[in-house]
Scaffold this motif. Structure first.
Motif, PDB file in Angstrom:
ATOM      1  N   LEU A 134       0.821  -1.203   0.000  1.00  0.00           N
ATOM      2  CA  LEU A 134       0.000   0.000   0.000  1.00  0.00           C
ATOM      3  C   LEU A 134       0.859   1.259   0.000  1.00  0.00           C
ATOM      4  CD1 LEU A 134      -2.780  -1.029   2.557  1.00  0.00           C
ATOM      5  CD2 LEU A 134      -2.948  -0.969   0.065  1.00  0.00           C
ATOM      6  N   PHE A 135       1.954   1.226   0.755  1.00  0.00           N
ATOM      7  CA  PHE A 135       2.806   2.416   0.859  1.00  0.00           C
ATOM      8  C   PHE A 135       3.447   2.751  -0.487  1.00  0.00           C
ATOM      9  CE2 PHE A 135       6.909   4.473   1.496  1.00  0.00           C
ATOM     10  CZ  PHE A 135       6.558   5.548   2.283  1.00  0.00           C
ATOM     11  N   TYR A 136       3.939   1.741  -1.207  1.00  0.00           N
ATOM     12  CA  TYR A 136       4.680   2.002  -2.442  1.00  0.00           C
ATOM     13  C   TYR A 136       3.789   2.093  -3.675  1.00  0.00           C
ATOM     14  CZ  TYR A 136       9.068   1.297   0.039  1.00  0.00           C
ATOM     15  OH  TYR A 136      10.129   1.423   0.904  1.00  0.00           O
ATOM     16  N   CYS A 137       2.603   1.537  -3.631  1.00  0.00           N
ATOM     17  CA  CYS A 137       1.737   1.535  -4.809  1.00  0.00           C
ATOM     18  C   CYS A 137       0.666   2.614  -4.781  1.00  0.00           C
ATOM     19  CB  CYS A 137       1.082   0.164  -4.977  1.00  0.00           C
ATOM     20  SG  CYS A 137       2.249  -1.140  -5.418  1.00  0.00           S
ATOM     21  N   PHE A 138       0.376   3.165  -3.615  1.00  0.00           N
ATOM     22  CA  PHE A 138      -0.659   4.199  -3.507  1.00  0.00           C
ATOM     23  C   PHE A 138      -0.031   5.531  -3.114  1.00  0.00           C
ATOM     24  CE2 PHE A 138      -3.054   0.364  -3.432  1.00  0.00           C
ATOM     25  CZ  PHE A 138      -4.283   0.666  -3.977  1.00  0.00           C
ATOM     26  N   VAL A 139       0.993   5.921  -3.866  1.00  0.00           N
ATOM     27  CA  VAL A 139       1.707   7.162  -3.582  1.00  0.00           C
ATOM     28  C   VAL A 139       0.771   8.355  -3.751  1.00  0.00           C
ATOM     29  CG1 VAL A 139       3.623   8.639  -4.283  1.00  0.00           C
ATOM     30  CG2 VAL A 139       3.880   6.142  -4.323  1.00  0.00           C
ATOM     31  N   GLY A 140       0.752   9.221  -2.750  1.00  0.00           N
ATOM     32  CA  GLY A 140      -0.114  10.396  -2.800  1.00  0.00           C
ATOM     33  C   GLY A 140      -1.537  10.129  -2.380  1.00  0.00           C
ATOM     34  N   ASP A 141      -1.828   8.911  -1.953  1.00  0.00           N
ATOM     35  CA  ASP A 141      -3.175   8.536  -1.540  1.00  0.00           C
ATOM     36  C   ASP A 141      -3.227   8.444  -0.020  1.00  0.00           C
ATOM     37  OD1 ASP A 141      -5.753   7.113  -3.013  1.00  0.00           O
ATOM     38  OD2 ASP A 141      -5.432   6.378  -0.978  1.00  0.00           O
ATOM     39  N   VAL A 142      -4.430   8.568   0.550  1.00  0.00           N
ATOM     40  CA  VAL A 142      -4.564   8.487   1.999  1.00  0.00           C
ATOM     41  C   VAL A 142      -4.147   7.108   2.509  1.00  0.00           C
ATOM     42  CG1 VAL A 142      -6.979   7.760   1.926  1.00  0.00           C
ATOM     43  CG2 VAL A 142      -6.127   9.024   3.911  1.00  0.00           C
ATOM     44  N   LEU A 143      -4.254   6.089   1.646  1.00  0.00           N
ATOM     45  CA  LEU A 143      -3.825   4.749   2.047  1.00  0.00           C
ATOM     46  C   LEU A 143      -2.319   4.692   2.305  1.00  0.00           C
ATOM     47  CD1 LEU A 143      -5.935   2.341  -0.203  1.00  0.00           C
ATOM     48  CD2 LEU A 143      -6.045   2.608   2.280  1.00  0.00           C
ATOM     49  N   GLN A 144      -1.553   5.523   1.614  1.00  0.00           N
ATOM     50  CA  GLN A 144      -0.118   5.546   1.855  1.00  0.00           C
ATOM     51  C   GLN A 144       0.179   6.059   3.263  1.00  0.00           C
ATOM     52  OE1 GLN A 144       2.324   8.367  -0.337  1.00  0.00           O
ATOM     53  NE2 GLN A 144       3.981   6.882  -0.503  1.00  0.00           N
ATOM     54  N   ILE A 145      -0.514   7.100   3.680  1.00  0.00           N
ATOM     55  CA  ILE A 145      -0.334   7.626   5.026  1.00  0.00           C
ATOM     56  C   ILE A 145      -0.800   6.617   6.065  1.00  0.00           C
ATOM     57  CG2 ILE A 145      -1.028   9.458   6.624  1.00  0.00           C
ATOM     58  CD1 ILE A 145       0.880  10.427   4.564  1.00  0.00           C
ATOM     59  N   ALA A 146      -1.925   5.960   5.794  1.00  0.00           N
ATOM     60  CA  ALA A 146      -2.452   4.972   6.735  1.00  0.00           C
ATOM     61  C   ALA A 146      -1.490   3.799   6.886  1.00  0.00           C
ATOM     62  CB  ALA A 146      -3.818   4.475   6.267  1.00  0.00           C
ATOM     63  N   ALA A 147      -0.912   3.339   5.772  1.00  0.00           N
ATOM     64  CA  ALA A 147       0.052   2.243   5.838  1.00  0.00           C
ATOM     65  C   ALA A 147       1.310   2.670   6.585  1.00  0.00           C
ATOM     66  CB  ALA A 147       0.403   1.783   4.426  1.00  0.00           C
ATOM     67  N   ALA A 148       1.764   3.900   6.366  1.00  0.00           N
ATOM     68  CA  ALA A 148       2.951   4.396   7.066  1.00  0.00           C
ATOM     69  C   ALA A 148       2.703   4.481   8.568  1.00  0.00           C
ATOM     70  CB  ALA A 148       3.340   5.770   6.513  1.00  0.00           C
ATOM     71  N   ALA A 149       1.507   4.894   8.959  1.00  0.00           N
ATOM     72  CA  ALA A 149       1.182   4.999  10.382  1.00  0.00           C
ATOM     73  C   ALA A 149       1.181   3.618  11.040  1.00  0.00           C
ATOM     74  CB  ALA A 149      -0.171   5.680  10.561  1.00  0.00           C
ATOM     75  N   GLU A 150       0.660   2.616  10.331  1.00  0.00           N
ATOM     76  CA  GLU A 150       0.632   1.263  10.898  1.00  0.00           C
ATOM     77  C   GLU A 150       2.039   0.663  10.969  1.00  0.00           C
ATOM     78  OE1 GLU A 150      -0.514  -2.064  12.735  1.00  0.00           O
ATOM     79  OE2 GLU A 150      -1.688  -0.229  12.448  1.00  0.00           O
ATOM     80  N   LEU A 151       2.870   0.940   9.973  1.00  0.00           N
ATOM     81  CA  LEU A 151       4.262   0.482  10.029  1.00  0.00           C
ATOM     82  C   LEU A 151       4.984   1.131  11.215  1.00  0.00           C
ATOM     83  CD1 LEU A 151       5.178   0.526   6.225  1.00  0.00           C
ATOM     84  CD2 LEU A 151       5.104  -1.488   7.709  1.00  0.00           C
TER      85      LEU A 151
END
Length: 220
Positions: A134-151
């Motif tokens: 999610l982090f690398y494939c949804f760049v600029g999307d809210v899912l990227q931030i959500a994945a980063a927060a969970e990591l």
């Protein structure tokens, strides 16, 4: 003053030179405009003054003369259509897969009818492999931030200089630790080979990104 002359024929068929457009030294005023020519900024007169102004102001060059498409990273020799991935002249990257429109069967277009019925996406239920995807494939999307927060919640830290995710290798003792840095063995997530790589590293705390800030409506 700039004068442009063009040849013409008089009534007896004798060729002579007629006076054409004239511009002042500042290129702000055009005179001797033929009656058949549009006199405002939307015609040749406006284009002429714009081109002249661009000669002294480089910022106007792309507006007056256009943009070299090859300078935008476009492969003009490509046998495929460029518009499928071209995000625009001011975009830093090509279109992402989720930004492109593809023809799908009409029965697949059900997001409008089930959108409110879907459960919230809780990333704490999923493995790290999906989070990195999610982090690398949804760049600029809210899912990227959500994945980063969970990591981040799982003790991964994003190194802003190396641009990689890093986490301390379990069971490996710290070689050195101070108030500003530490040195030891860490796992790096290699996105190119999609695997974790262990290596010793000098970790400067100031180069680690803090906890990502999620929008209030997002639940990770």
């Amino acid at each position: 003053m700039t004068r442009r002359r063009h040849p013409s024929l008089n009534g007896g068929g004798v060729r002579h030179t007629a006076l054409a457009l004239q511009t002042d030294q500042a290129f702000s005023k055009v005179s001797n405009i033929p009656e058949s020519m549009i006199p405002n900024q939307y015609g040749i007169v406006g284009l002429l003054t714009f081109i002249r102004a661009a000669e002294s102001d480089p910022s106007l060059v792309s507006l007056a003369l256009g943009q070299d498409l090859t300078a935008l990273g476009l492969n003009l020799n490509s046998p495929d259509n460029l518009y499928l991935t071209f995000a625009g002249p001011w975009a830093d990257t090509p279109c992402r897969p989720q930004d492109m429109d593809y023809h799908v069967p009409p029965e697949y277009l059900i997001n409008g009818s089930i959108r409110e019925k879907l459960a919230s996406l809780r990333l704490n239920r999923y493995k790290e492999d999906l989070l990195f995807y999610l982090f690398y494939c949804f760049v600029g999307d809210v899912l990227q931030i959500a994945a980063a927060a969970e990591l981040y919640n799982r003790d991964w830290r994003y190194h802003m200089e190396e641009k990689v995710w890093i986490s301390q290798a379990p069971g490996m003792p710290m070689v050195e630790k101070t108030s500003t840095y530490e040195r030891g063995t860490y796992y790096f997530f290699d996105a190119h080979n999609w695997r974790k790589v262990a290596k010793e590293f000098h970790l400067d705390y100031s180069k680690l990104e803090g906890r990502p800030q999620l929008p209030p409506h997002v639940l990770s």
